[in-house]
Design a protein around this motif. Structure first.
Motif, short mmCIF file in Angstrom:
data_model
loop_
_atom_site.label_atom_id
_atom_site.label_comp_id
_atom_site.label_asym_id
_atom_site.label_seq_id
_atom_site.Cartn_x
_atom_site.Cartn_y
_atom_site.Cartn_z
N ARG A 106 51.38 55.50 65.06
CA ARG A 106 52.05 54.73 66.12
C ARG A 106 51.78 53.24 65.95
N GLN A 107 50.54 52.92 65.61
CA GLN A 107 50.21 51.51 65.41
C GLN A 107 50.96 50.95 64.20
N THR A 108 51.05 51.75 63.15
CA THR A 108 51.80 51.32 61.97
C THR A 108 53.27 51.12 62.30
N LEU A 109 53.82 52.06 63.09
CA LEU A 109 55.22 51.94 63.50
C LEU A 109 55.42 50.70 64.35
N LEU A 110 54.47 50.42 65.23
CA LEU A 110 54.58 49.23 66.08
C LEU A 110 54.59 47.96 65.23
N TYR A 111 53.66 47.90 64.25
CA TYR A 111 53.64 46.75 63.35
C TYR A 111 54.96 46.66 62.57
N TYR A 112 55.48 47.82 62.18
CA TYR A 112 56.72 47.86 61.43
C TYR A 112 57.89 47.33 62.27
N ILE A 113 57.93 47.76 63.55
CA ILE A 113 59.00 47.30 64.44
C ILE A 113 58.89 45.80 64.67
N PHE A 114 57.65 45.32 64.94
CA PHE A 114 57.45 43.88 65.13
C PHE A 114 57.90 43.10 63.89
N SER A 115 57.57 43.65 62.74
CA SER A 115 57.96 42.98 61.49
C SER A 115 59.48 42.96 61.35
N LEU A 116 60.12 44.10 61.68
CA LEU A 116 61.58 44.15 61.61
C LEU A 116 62.22 43.15 62.55
N VAL A 117 61.68 43.08 63.79
CA VAL A 117 62.24 42.14 64.77
C VAL A 117 62.07 40.71 64.28
N ALA A 118 60.87 40.39 63.78
CA ALA A 118 60.63 39.02 63.30
C ALA A 118 61.54 38.69 62.13
N ILE A 119 61.65 39.63 61.18
CA ILE A 119 62.53 39.39 60.03
C ILE A 119 63.98 39.29 60.48
N GLY A 120 64.37 40.17 61.44
CA GLY A 120 65.74 40.14 61.94
C GLY A 120 66.07 38.83 62.63
N LEU B 208 71.44 47.52 64.66
CA LEU B 208 70.68 47.83 63.45
C LEU B 208 69.22 48.10 63.78
N MET B 209 68.63 47.25 64.64
CA MET B 209 67.23 47.45 65.02
C MET B 209 67.05 48.78 65.74
N THR B 210 68.00 49.11 66.62
CA THR B 210 67.90 50.38 67.35
C THR B 210 67.96 51.56 66.39
N CYS B 211 68.89 51.51 65.44
CA CYS B 211 68.99 52.60 64.46
C CYS B 211 67.73 52.69 63.61
N LEU B 212 67.21 51.53 63.16
CA LEU B 212 66.00 51.55 62.33
C LEU B 212 64.80 52.05 63.12
N ILE B 213 64.71 51.65 64.38
CA ILE B 213 63.57 52.09 65.20
C ILE B 213 63.61 53.60 65.39
N PHE B 214 64.80 54.13 65.73
CA PHE B 214 64.90 55.57 65.92
C PHE B 214 64.67 56.32 64.61
N ALA B 215 65.23 55.78 63.51
CA ALA B 215 65.01 56.42 62.21
C ALA B 215 63.54 56.37 61.82
N SER B 216 62.90 55.22 62.05
CA SER B 216 61.48 55.08 61.72
C SER B 216 60.63 56.02 62.58
N ARG B 217 61.01 56.09 63.85
CA ARG B 217 60.25 56.98 64.73
C ARG B 217 60.39 58.43 64.28
#
Length: 633
Positions: free
Chosen positions: A271-285, A18-27
Motif C-alpha cells: 500500500r505504501q509503495t502504491l501510494l508513492y507510485y500514485i504520488f509520483s504519477l500525479v507529480a509527473i502528470g 488516465l490517472m484514474t485508470c492507472l490508479i485502479f489498474a495499479s491497485r
C-alpha cells in the motif's frame, strides 16, 4: 469558453481519466500482487510451524531409537532393576532430554514402568491415567511387528495434544527378539507452544478439531479444509492475516487446527509503495500538463490569439485592405493565408456592393421621399377639395340677379325690401365663406411648407451626417396630429396623455421625427378604418426608461384598429412587407424603423392579435449626439 480554457479542460480531463485508470489498474495488479505474495508468505509461515511439529517428532524418534535398542533397556524391561532406574531415569536426565515422559511397555502391551517429569521444576510427577490409557489403547505404539518398526505421531488426550514416538526394545546390535516398546513423549502445552513460537518468531494457537462450539474463524477454516484446501489463509483486518492448517493424529484423523497470525507487513508495504507510485504519477502528470500547456501556449494558443487580435483589428477598423502578416509555414500560416484571401474577396465584394448600394440607395431614397411627400400631400388635396366644394355652394349667381333686379325698377316696394334683405344675408354668408377659405388656404400653405421642408431635409441629408437637436416631444406630437388626414377627423379621435407634454425634449431630427409620427398616426387611423370600428381611438402617452446606454423617452401610440397577428409582428418592419390589402409603396414602417434607429433609438410593435388593436413603441435618447445617415435606406 476561450481556447485556453478549453485546452486546459481537455488536457486536465484526459489527465484525470488516465490517472484514474492507472490508479485502479495499479491497485488491481500491484496491490493484488502484494496480496498474493502476502498469502504465499503466510502459507510458508504455516508450513514452518508444521515443520517444527515434525522436528519435535523427529527428535522424539531419535531419542526412542537411542534408548530402545540398548542392552540395559533390553534387560530392564524384564527385571526392572533399580540400577537402571537410578543410573539412567533420573529427573535431570529426563529433563535434559527435553521430554515429558518415558514409558516402558512389555510384550503384553502393559506399561511396566513410567517416568514423567515436570521440565520446569525438574520434579517427577505422576503419569496421567488418561494418557496411560490412551497410549495403551494404541496398538501401533505398544507393539511392533519387527525390529525395523517405529511409530511417531500426535495423540489427543484430555489435557491436550501429545507428541509421541515408539521404538521396539532391542539389543545393541538392533537384533531381537523384541521384548517390548519404549514410548517417549512431549506435551504440546502452553510452554511448548511458547517455545516453538520463540523459535520460529511466529504467533500461533491451536484448537481441537472436535471441539464444539468452534470460533467463527476456525469454522471458516474448517469449511475450507472440507474442500481439500491444506492451508487456508484469510486477512483478519487491516493489520493482521491468519493462516490455518489441520494436524492429524497418529491414526490419520484430524487432531487440532493450527492458526498462525502474522502482521500484514507485506500488504502495508504494498500500500505504501502504491501510494508513492500514485504520488509520483500525479507529480509527473502535473509536470506533463504544465509542459504540454507551455508548448501549446507557445506553438498554438499564442499564435491563435495573435491571429484573432489581428483579424479583430481589421474588423474594428473596417479596413478590408489590411492583411494579416504571414510568417509561419504550418497550419496557422495556412490559416492566415486563407484569411488574407478571404479579406481580399470581401474587399472586392464590398466595393461592388457599395456601388450597387449607391445606385439602389438613391432609388430607395427617392421612393421614401415620394412616400413621405404623398403622405403630406394627401391632406392638402383633401383640404383643397373641401374648399372647392364650399365655393361651389356659394350663391353668387343669385346674388348677381338680385343686384340687377335692384338696379332696375321692381314690381313693388315689398319685393325691393326682400331683395335687399337677401343681399345682406348672402353677403354675410359669403364673408364667412371667404374667412373659412382664407383659413383653409392658410392650412394648405402650411402643409405645402411642410412638403418643402421634407424635400429640403432630404436634399440636405443626401450626404454627410445628421446633427441631433433638442425636439419638444409634445409639440412634435401636436403637429403630427394636426397633419392627420381631414377625412379621419370624424371617424378617429386622438387622445394625448398629459405625460406627452411633460416629457420634455429628446435628441432627434425635427423633420424626421415629425414624418415618423405622421406615418404611425396615419397607419393607426387607416387600421381603424379597415376594422370598421367607429368611433376609433388613438392614444398617445409617454414615459421615461433607463437603459445601459442612458435615459430614453418611451413614446406609445396605441389604437383599437384591426391589430397584428403574432406571427406577423417580427416582419412588419422588414423592407417590402405590408399588412395593407391595397397597393402600397411598402416603405412606411421600414423607413420609420430605420429613421428611429438612425437617431440611436428603437421602434417596435405589440399586439394581442387580429381585432385587438396595436401599440407602436418609440424609444429615443435624451442625451445629445450625432445622428447617422441611414433613414432613407
Amino acid at each position: 469558453m476561450s481556447l485556453h480554457k478549453k485546452t486546459l479542460l481537455i488536457v486536465g480531463t484526459t489527465f484525470l481519466v488516465l490517472m484514474t485508470c492507472l490508479i485502479f489498474a495499479s491497485r488491481f495488479f500491484v496491490l493484488g500482487g502484494f496480496a498474493d505474495l502476502e498469502i504465499e508468505d503466510t502459507r510458508i509461515h504455516v508450513r514452518r510451524i508444521a515443520s517444527e511439529f515434525d522436528n519435535v517428532l523427529s527428535r522424539l524418534k531419535a531419542i526412542g531409537g537411542d534408548w530402545g535398542p540398548w542392552d540395559d533397556t533390553y534387560a530392564f524391561i524384564t527385571d526392572l532393576n533399580e540400577d537402571y532406574i537410578t543410573g539412567n531415569l533420573t529427573n535431570a536426565a529426563i529433563a535434559n532430554l527435553k521430554i515429558d515422559f518415558m514409558l516402558f511397555v512389555n510384550l503384553s502391551g502393559q506399561i511396566v514402568y513410567s517416568k514423567c517429569v515436570d521440565l520446569v521444576a525438574e520434579e517427577e510427577i505422576p503419569l496421567s491415567p488418561d494418557l496411560r490409557d490412551t497410549i495403551a489403547g494404541i496398538e501401533g505404539l505398544v507393539k511392533h511387528p519387527d525390529t525395523d518398526s517405529s511409530q511417531t505421531g500426535i495423540v489427543m488426550t484430555a489435557a491436550g495434544p501429545v507428541f509421541v514416538a515408539s521404538h521396539p526394545i532391542l539389543k545393541n546390535d538392533f537384533q531381537g527378539p523384541i521384548r517390548g516398546a519404549l514410548v517417549v513423549g512431549r506435551y504440546l502445552d502452553a510452554a511448548e507452544i511458547k517455545r516453538i513460537a520463540e523459535l520460529t518468531h511466529l504467533s500461533f494457537t491451536i484448537h481441537p478439531a472436535d471441539a464444539n462450539p468452534m470460533p467463527p474463524d476456525f469454522q471458516e477454516a474448517w469449511a475450507a479444509f472440507a474442500e481439500q484446501t491444506p492451508i487456508f489463509v484469510t486477512p483478519r483486518d487491516k493489520d493482521a492475516i491468519a493462516g490455518y492448517t489441520v494436524q492429524t493424529d497418529i491414526n490419520g484423523k484430524p487432531a487440532f487446527i493450527v492458526k498462525v497470525e502474522v502482521p500484514r507487513n507485506i500488504f502495508q508495504h504494498g500500500r505504501q509503495t502504491l501510494l508513492y507510485y500514485i504520488f509520483s504519477l500525479v507529480a509527473i502528470g502535473l509536470a506533463f500538463i504544465v509542459l504540454i500547456m507551455l508548448f501549446l501556449e507557445k506553438a498554438v494558443l499564442s499564435p491563435m490569439s495573435w491571429l484573432s487580435r489581428k483579424v479583430g483589428e481589421i474588423g474594428r477598423t473596417e479596413d478590408l485592405s489590411k492583411r494579416v502578416p504571414v510568417s509561419r509555414k504550418d497550419e496557422l500560416g495556412a490559416l492566415a493565408v486563407t484569411i488574407n484571401s478571404m479579406l481580399a474577396q470581401l474587399y472586392e465584394a464590398r466595393k461592388k456592393l457599395a456601388e450597387q448600394s449607391y445606385r439602389s440607395g438613391k432609388a430607395e431614397m427617392a421612393a421614401g421621399v415620394l412616400h413621405n411627400v404623398r403622405n403630406a400631400l394627401s391632406p392638402i388635396v383633401g383640404s383643397i377639395e373641401i374648399l372647392r366644394e364650399n365655393l361651389q355652394t356659394a350663391p353668387i349667381e343669385k346674388l348677381e340677379m338680385a343686384q340687377q333686379e335692384l338696379h332696375h325698377e321692381v314690381a313693388s316696394e315689398e319685393r325691393r325690401q326682400d331683395l335687399i334683405a337677401y343681399a345682406i344675408l348672402t353677403n354675410r354668408k359669403l364673408s364667412q365663406l371667404i374667412k373659412h377659405t382664407q383659413s383653409g388656404l392658410k392650412d394648405v400653405l402650411g402643409r405645402i411648407a411642410h412638403v418643402e421642408n421634407v424635400l429640403d431635409d432630404h436634399q440636405r441629408w443626401a450626404g454627410g451626417q445628421r446633427p441631433g437637436e433638442p425636439v419638444d416631444v409634445g409639440e412634435a406630437v401636436q403637429d403630427a396630429v394636426k397633419l392627420l388626414k381631414i377625412d379621419f377627423s370624424e371617424s378617429v379621435s386622438v387622445a394625448i396623455d398629459p405625460s406627452v407634454a411633460a416629457a420634455g425634449t429628446v435628441v432627434a431630427h425635427r423633420i424626421s421625427l415629425s414624418q415618423v409620427l405622421d406615418n404611425l398616426l396615419t397607419n393607426a387611423a387607416e387600421s381603424i378604418r379597415r376594422q370598421g370600428r367607429f368611433p376609433g381611438e388613438i392614444h398617445v402617452r409617454a414615459s421615461l426608461d433607463s437603459h445601459n446606454a442612458g435615459e430614453h423617452l418611451h413614446l406609445q401610440i396605441c389604437d383599437n384598429g384591426e391589430g397584428i397577428e403574432p406571427e406577423t409582428l417580427e416582419h412588419i418592419f422588414e423592407r417590402g412587407f405590408s399588412t395593407k390589402n391595397q397597393k402600397s409603396t411598402r416603405l412606411g414602417l421600414h423607413w420609420c424603423a430605420n429613421t428611429v434607429a438612425a437617431m440611436d433609438g428603437r421602434l417596435y410593435a405589440e399586439s394581442e392579435g387580429r381585432g385587438k388593436g396595436a401599440c407602436l413603441h418609440i424609444l429615443l435618447p435624451r442625451k445629445a449626439g450625432t445622428l447617422s445617415n441611414e433613414a432613407g435606406i
